[in-house]
Design a protein around this motif. Structure first.
Motif, mmCIF file in Angstrom:
data_model
loop_
_atom_site.group_PDB
_atom_site.id
_atom_site.type_symbol
_atom_site.label_atom_id
_atom_site.label_comp_id
_atom_site.label_asym_id
_atom_site.label_seq_id
_atom_site.Cartn_x
_atom_site.Cartn_y
_atom_site.Cartn_z
ATOM 1 N N ALA A 166 -2.112 -1.299 13.558
ATOM 2 C CA ALA A 166 -3.434 -0.739 13.861
ATOM 3 C C ALA A 166 -3.513 0.727 13.451
ATOM 4 N N VAL A 167 -2.420 1.473 13.630
ATOM 5 C CA VAL A 167 -2.391 2.878 13.217
ATOM 6 C C VAL A 167 -2.501 2.985 11.703
ATOM 7 N N TYR A 168 -1.818 2.081 10.984
ATOM 8 C CA TYR A 168 -1.919 2.080 9.521
ATOM 9 C C TYR A 168 -3.351 1.776 9.067
ATOM 10 N N ARG A 169 -4.005 0.833 9.741
ATOM 11 C CA ARG A 169 -5.400 0.523 9.389
ATOM 12 C C ARG A 169 -6.314 1.717 9.655
ATOM 13 N N LEU A 170 -6.092 2.408 10.769
ATOM 14 C CA LEU A 170 -6.906 3.594 11.059
ATOM 15 C C LEU A 170 -6.714 4.684 10.007
ATOM 16 N N LEU A 171 -5.470 4.887 9.590
ATOM 17 C CA LEU A 171 -5.216 5.889 8.554
ATOM 18 C C LEU A 171 -5.852 5.486 7.229
ATOM 19 N N ALA A 172 -5.799 4.195 6.884
ATOM 20 C CA ALA A 172 -6.439 3.725 5.649
ATOM 21 C C ALA A 172 -7.955 3.893 5.727
ATOM 22 N N ASP A 173 -8.547 3.590 6.881
ATOM 23 C CA ASP A 173 -9.994 3.785 7.049
ATOM 24 C C ASP A 173 -10.363 5.259 6.934
ATOM 25 N N SER A 174 -9.527 6.114 7.499
ATOM 26 C CA SER A 174 -9.791 7.549 7.425
ATOM 27 C C SER A 174 -9.758 8.033 5.978
ATOM 28 N N ARG A 175 -8.787 7.545 5.215
ATOM 29 C CA ARG A 175 -8.715 7.936 3.792
ATOM 30 C C ARG A 175 -9.917 7.396 3.022
ATOM 31 N N ALA A 176 -10.330 6.161 3.319
ATOM 32 C CA ALA A 176 -11.486 5.580 2.635
ATOM 33 C C ALA A 176 -12.756 6.350 2.962
ATOM 34 N N ILE A 177 -12.919 6.759 4.202
ATOM 35 C CA ILE A 177 -14.099 7.531 4.593
ATOM 36 C C ILE A 177 -14.098 8.884 3.887
ATOM 37 N N ALA A 178 -12.923 9.504 3.765
ATOM 38 C CA ALA A 178 -12.839 10.794 3.066
ATOM 39 C C ALA A 178 -13.201 10.625 1.590
ATOM 40 N N ARG B 99 5.755 -0.085 18.174
ATOM 41 C CA ARG B 99 5.960 -1.091 17.137
ATOM 42 C C ARG B 99 4.794 -2.081 17.088
ATOM 43 N N ALA B 100 4.264 -2.432 18.247
ATOM 44 C CA ALA B 100 3.157 -3.389 18.285
ATOM 45 C C ALA B 100 1.870 -2.770 17.736
ATOM 46 N N GLN B 101 1.691 -1.482 17.942
ATOM 47 C CA GLN B 101 0.452 -0.829 17.521
ATOM 48 C C GLN B 101 0.544 -0.193 16.139
ATOM 49 N N LEU B 102 1.686 -0.270 15.493
ATOM 50 C CA LEU B 102 1.867 0.352 14.183
ATOM 51 C C LEU B 102 0.906 -0.196 13.128
#
Length: 100
Positions: A33-45, A28-31
């Motif tokens: 950060a995981v959402y930000r990583l997924l958004a960055d991954s989509r932006a990079i793609a 729950r605390a890291q959720l």
């Protein structure tokens, strides 16, 4: 079943529940950060697809201008400076030494 084995079983069950709750709290605390990583991954793609699209449809490059075509555009060399070499010794048989 003896009382010691029942107590040991309860301790193990309690430790397992504490471990599961620690995992849930950490997730729950890291959720965010995981959402930000997924958004960055989509932006990079998306950026990668955009760059591929730009580079795939490009006009052919213009021919290079050589020094034969425009001699004024050729790189010029700087003036040659003559440096005189001084004597290797300061006196009769004494070599130069660096200042301390």
């Amino acid at each position: 079943m003896s009382m010691v084995s029942l107590l040991a079983s309860l301790v193990m069950i309690g430790a397992g529940c504490m471990a599961v709750s620690a995992i849930v709290v950490t997730l729950r605390a890291q959720l965010p950060a995981v959402y930000r990583l997924l958004a960055d991954s989509r932006a990079i793609a998306r950026d990668r697809e955009f760059l591929v699209q730009i580079t795939a449809v490009s006009a052919p490059a213009a021919p290079r201008i050589t020094a034969l075509v425009l001699p004024a555009a050729a790189p010029r060399r700087g003036p040659v400076r003559l440096v005189r070499q001084g004597p290797a010794t300061t006196g009769p048989g004494r070599p130069l030494r660096a200042a301390a």
